[in-house]
Design a protein around this motif. Structure first.
Motif, PDB file in Angstrom:
ATOM      1  N   ARG A  67       0.820  -1.210   0.000  1.00 42.58           N
ATOM      2  CA  ARG A  67       0.000   0.000   0.000  1.00 42.58           C
ATOM      3  C   ARG A  67       0.858   1.266   0.000  1.00 42.58           C
ATOM      4  N   TYR A 100       0.674   4.222  -2.587  1.00 43.13           N
ATOM      5  CA  TYR A 100      -0.377   5.248  -2.679  1.00 43.13           C
ATOM      6  C   TYR A 100       0.090   6.575  -2.076  1.00 43.13           C
ATOM      7  N   VAL A 116      -9.014   3.857   0.721  1.00 39.10           N
ATOM      8  CA  VAL A 116      -8.291   3.900  -0.551  1.00 39.10           C
ATOM      9  C   VAL A 116      -8.668   2.669  -1.382  1.00 39.10           C
ATOM     10  N   ASN A 117      -9.149   2.918  -2.612  1.00 38.19           N
ATOM     11  CA  ASN A 117      -9.374   1.771  -3.503  1.00 38.19           C
ATOM     12  C   ASN A 117      -8.262   1.718  -4.547  1.00 38.19           C
ATOM     13  N   GLU A 118      -8.307   0.723  -5.410  1.00 37.45           N
ATOM     14  CA  GLU A 118      -7.202   0.505  -6.356  1.00 37.45           C
ATOM     15  C   GLU A 118      -7.129   1.595  -7.422  1.00 37.45           C
ATOM     16  N   SER A 141      -1.153  -4.324   3.410  1.00 39.86           N
ATOM     17  CA  SER A 141      -1.082  -3.235   4.386  1.00 39.86           C
ATOM     18  C   SER A 141      -0.233  -3.731   5.552  1.00 39.86           C
ATOM     19  N   ASN A 186      -6.142  -4.658  -3.335  1.00 48.30           N
ATOM     20  CA  ASN A 186      -5.814  -4.217  -1.975  1.00 48.30           C
ATOM     21  C   ASN A 186      -6.130  -5.319  -0.985  1.00 48.30           C
ATOM     22  N   TYR A 211      -4.363   5.917   6.849  1.00 44.75           N
ATOM     23  CA  TYR A 211      -4.545   5.013   5.700  1.00 44.75           C
ATOM     24  C   TYR A 211      -5.421   3.839   6.111  1.00 44.75           C
ATOM     25  N   CYS A 238      -7.822   0.763   3.623  1.00 44.98           N
ATOM     26  CA  CYS A 238      -8.200   0.499   2.228  1.00 44.98           C
ATOM     27  C   CYS A 238      -9.570  -0.137   2.103  1.00 44.98           C
ATOM     28  N   TRP A 247     -11.065  -3.249   0.368  1.00 46.84           N
ATOM     29  CA  TRP A 247     -10.629  -4.511  -0.238  1.00 46.84           C
ATOM     30  C   TRP A 247     -11.786  -5.236  -0.935  1.00 46.84           C
TER      31      TRP A 247
END
Ligand SMILES: NC(=O)c1ccc[n+]([C@@H]2O[C@H](COP(=O)([O-])OP(=O)(O)OC[C@H]3O[C@@H](n4cnc5c(N)ncnc54)[C@H](O)[C@@H]3O)[C@@H](O)[C@H]2O)c1
Length: 332
Positions: free
Chosen positions: A135, A138, A146-148, A186, A252, A294, A296, A298
């Protein structure tokens, strides 16, 4: 704990794990050995990284260990031949080290990745590859979770080199048909992690100090992070390797929910039944490359292979602490 569907499909398969004596690689090796895979672990055992022969205690007779460096094209040429799967986990993991010694990070996380893929293209194009990405690429998130699709804007040399390593895998999938996918990990934690220092994650140091009955430091403490228990990370690696859909994809990997570092510190105290920590400001060298909050999304991985975290943070910390209470001396 029920096994995720599919691990039994590795029975009799030839599997190469780069970084196989490290934290995640060895945990994967334990899982696949239990399912009858024919395993080769390649690892350089450089002392600053997380490799440890004790990590394969109990499965020594079920794995072939090759102490070599993935920067050595000649070793790799020999090692990839005839393998069904490559779990490509060898890496330099420290963000601070990548700033202090950027060229070693470049050699391992970028150059060696291209050379591994070239070796696969020439000597074993039928191999299937899963790459352990991060991760970190990013950088400081523009939005959460946070997405891809989030912009890639690394804040350190490690993030840039891992990004290149990841995209070489996708390129070789798309151009040469070498089935490869990447998981952006992560903060991963659990038994067999490096606790000697913070090269893998700050949590390693916290766990060691708690196991030693000493106070630990929390820097700031309000930052949000997601945490993946190592067996959950292994589920994802296995599920991606077995999925046709995963080829050429980037996913992710996260945890059940975000936690503030202060919350994690409190939780660690609770599962230990006591302990102390102090809250401090960030040392400037670390602050310069910190990514702030942070966590994500997933969902893409869940949709593709059905992955979800099975071990929540409290349980994972308790299991990890229990492991280090018994085995700490072997990790110092
Ligand atoms: N642990 C995490 O939180 C995390 C987060 C994001 C990404 N990752 C990625 O997952 C992978 C595995 O990480 P880990 O946490 O198990 O770390 P680790 O340090 O325990 O494992 C990496 C292994 O690779 C080996 N290695 C390093 N350079 C090598 C080389 N040139 N040749 C051969 N072996 C070499 C090390 O000796 C070590 O055993 C890494 O690629 C890392 O970037 C981990």
């Amino acid at each position: 704990m029920t096994e995720p569907t599919g691990a039994a499909e590795f029975s009799g398969k030839k599997v190469l794990i780069s970084g196989g004596l490290g934290f995640i690689g060895s945990t994967l090796a334990h899982r696949l050995a239990a399912h009858g895979a024919r395993l080769t672990l390649v690892d350089s055992l450089v002392p600053e990284y997380g490799g440890n022969l004790f990590n394969i205690a109990g499965i020594e007779d079920h794995v072939r260990v090759n102490i070599s460096d993935v920067r050595d094209e000649h070793s790799l040429r020999f090692l990839v031949q005839g393998e069904d799967y490559l779990f490509n986990l060898a890496g330099q993991t420290s963000h601070l080290d990548s700033m202090r010694d950027p060229f070693t990070d470049l050699e391992i996380n970028c150059h060696a990745q291209l050379s591994i893929l070239e070796t696969c293209r020439k000597y074993n194009p039928a191999i299937q590859v899963v790459f352990a990405s991060t991760r970190q690429m990013y950088g400081k998130p523009d939005y959460l979770p946070v997405n891809e699709k989030h912009l890639l804007r690394p804040v350190d040399v490690n993030g840039i080199n891992k990004m290149a390593g990841e995209w070489y895998h996708i390129l070789y999938n798309n151009v040469y048909g070498i089935r490869a996918c990447a998981l952006r990990l992560s903060n991963t934690y659990g038994p067999r992690m490096r606790v000697k220092d913070a090269r893998q994650t700050f949590l390693g140091v916290w766990l060691r100090l708690v196991a030693q009955g000493q106070p630990f430091e929390v820097w700031e403490g309000h930052q949000l992070r997601d945490f993946t228990y190592v067996e959950d990370a292994v589920d994802a690696l296995v599920q991606c390797a077995l999925s046709e859909k995963a080829a050429g994809q980037i996913y992710n990997l996260g945890g059940e929910r975000p936690y503030s570092l202060y919350e994690v510190a409190q939780l660690l105290k609770e599962v230990n039944g006591g302990g102390n920590f102090t809250v401090k400001t960030f040392p400037p060298e670390a602050k310069r490359i910190d990514i702030g909050d942070y966590y994500c999304d997933w969902g893409l991985l869940h949709k593709a292979v059905g992955w979800e975290p099975r071990v929540h943070l409290r349980e994972g910390l308790a299991r990890t602490l229990d492991y280090y209470r018994k085995n700490l001396a072997l990790y110092l």
